[in-house]
Design a protein around this motif. Sequence first.
Motif, PDB file in Angstrom:
ATOM      1  N   ASP A 114       0.942  -1.341   0.026  1.00 28.13           N
ATOM      2  CA  ASP A 114      -0.029   0.063  -0.103  1.00 28.13           C
ATOM      3  C   ASP A 114       0.874   1.395  -0.093  1.00 28.13           C
ATOM      4  O   ASP A 114       0.597   2.156  -0.881  1.00 28.13           O
ATOM      5  CB  ASP A 114      -0.888   0.070   1.148  1.00 28.13           C
TER       6      ASP A 114
ATOM      7  N   ASP B 199      -1.940  12.500   5.485  1.00 28.39           N
ATOM      8  CA  ASP B 199      -3.624  12.536   5.554  1.00 28.39           C
ATOM      9  C   ASP B 199      -4.025  13.541   6.957  1.00 28.39           C
ATOM     10  O   ASP B 199      -3.213  14.139   7.401  1.00 28.39           O
ATOM     11  CB  ASP B 199      -4.011  11.015   5.811  1.00 28.39           C
ATOM     12  N   GLU B 200      -5.426  13.551   6.920  1.00 31.58           N
ATOM     13  CA  GLU B 200      -5.776  14.503   7.830  1.00 31.58           C
ATOM     14  C   GLU B 200      -5.717  14.060   9.384  1.00 31.58           C
ATOM     15  O   GLU B 200      -5.914  15.131  10.260  1.00 31.58           O
ATOM     16  CB  GLU B 200      -7.225  14.838   7.431  1.00 31.58           C
ATOM     17  N   GLU B 201      -5.029  12.898   9.638  1.00 27.87           N
ATOM     18  CA  GLU B 201      -4.764  12.662  11.209  1.00 27.87           C
ATOM     19  C   GLU B 201      -3.340  12.897  11.393  1.00 27.87           C
ATOM     20  O   GLU B 201      -2.664  12.584  12.470  1.00 27.87           O
ATOM     21  CB  GLU B 201      -5.005  11.167  11.016  1.00 27.87           C
TER      22      GLU B 201
ATOM     23  N   TRP C 102      -0.644  11.532   9.398  1.00 28.72           N
ATOM     24  CA  TRP C 102       0.100  10.251   8.991  1.00 28.72           C
ATOM     25  C   TRP C 102       1.059  10.759   7.670  1.00 28.72           C
ATOM     26  O   TRP C 102       0.392  11.194   6.833  1.00 28.72           O
ATOM     27  CB  TRP C 102      -0.387   9.064   8.864  1.00 28.72           C
TER      28      TRP C 102
ATOM     29  N   ASP D 218      -6.478  11.286   1.526  1.00 32.02           N
ATOM     30  CA  ASP D 218      -7.480  10.805   2.192  1.00 32.02           C
ATOM     31  C   ASP D 218      -6.789   9.967   3.323  1.00 32.02           C
ATOM     32  O   ASP D 218      -7.314   9.813   4.512  1.00 32.02           O
ATOM     33  CB  ASP D 218      -8.518  10.016   1.430  1.00 32.02           C
ATOM     34  N   ASP D 219      -6.047   8.944   2.842  1.00 32.13           N
ATOM     35  CA  ASP D 219      -5.390   8.272   3.794  1.00 32.13           C
ATOM     36  C   ASP D 219      -4.104   7.562   3.597  1.00 32.13           C
ATOM     37  O   ASP D 219      -3.919   7.259   2.521  1.00 32.13           O
ATOM     38  CB  ASP D 219      -6.573   6.776   3.730  1.00 32.13           C
TER      39      ASP D 219
ATOM     40  N   PRO E 275      -1.342   4.855   4.383  1.00 28.65           N
ATOM     41  CA  PRO E 275      -1.053   3.391   5.344  1.00 28.65           C
ATOM     42  C   PRO E 275      -0.183   3.842   6.302  1.00 28.65           C
ATOM     43  O   PRO E 275       0.985   4.643   5.901  1.00 28.65           O
ATOM     44  CB  PRO E 275      -0.703   2.694   3.969  1.00 28.65           C
ATOM     45  N   HIS E 276      -0.247   3.560   7.473  1.00 27.28           N
ATOM     46  CA  HIS E 276       0.586   3.575   8.501  1.00 27.28           C
ATOM     47  C   HIS E 276       1.084   2.390   9.429  1.00 27.28           C
ATOM     48  O   HIS E 276      -0.127   1.453   9.642  1.00 27.28           O
ATOM     49  CB  HIS E 276       0.482   4.838   9.376  1.00 27.28           C
TER      50      HIS E 276
ATOM     51  N   ARG F 175       3.581  10.264  13.788  1.00 28.94           N
ATOM     52  CA  ARG F 175       2.658  11.450  13.183  1.00 28.94           C
ATOM     53  C   ARG F 175       3.245  12.477  13.100  1.00 28.94           C
ATOM     54  O   ARG F 175       4.289  12.974  13.970  1.00 28.94           O
ATOM     55  CB  ARG F 175       1.142  11.523  14.122  1.00 28.94           C
TER      56      ARG F 175
END
Length: 191
Positions: free
Chosen positions: A6, A128-130, A132, A167-168, A170-171, A177
């Motif tokens: 990924d 991404d929005e978190e 990562w 959007d995402d 993979p981590h 972070r």
Amino acid sequence: MSLIHDKRTLRSAMLAWRGGLSEDERRVAADGLVASFEREQPFETPTVVSGFWPIKDEIDIRPLMIELHNGGCQLVLPVVQGRGKPLLFRAWRPGDPLEQGVFGTLQPSPKRETLEPDALIVPMLACDEEGWRLGYGGGFYDRTLLGLRGRKAVTAVGVGFNAQLVDDVPHGPDDQRLDWLLTDKRACAFV
């Protein structure tokens, strides 16, 4: 799908996208990065800040580093010490000569002082929005952030073009972070 697969897939897509940008788009983005920093101030200045000398198609953070230097920050640049090891940071000022490092990087001379940064400007392929981050896959910044965060408070600011916010990402358990994202169009903190 596996985490490695990924990450590799997203890495390839982002490298291809970034490689398609024109020189004009890159110049505009470098100026936008400085404007986003001035609007949001993701960390207090003056302080010790790790920048990086851009390679490949990375956003050009040199104008931002000049602004930080002019604002009283002590700049440092990363040095790769070897596979599986954290980064080392050596003092640098605009105009100082740089030496060839690994992976096409440029770094300050070994004669320059070694310092630990309080804020790190971190290159990325995607975020991404978190918070990562996807890098090149060597894990250098993840190891470095883990070590620094174990010793003191640091602020990790991922920098890139606005379209590198996805959007995402993979981590896995070894990934660290970011605290902030800074692009040519925005700056946002992650909680």
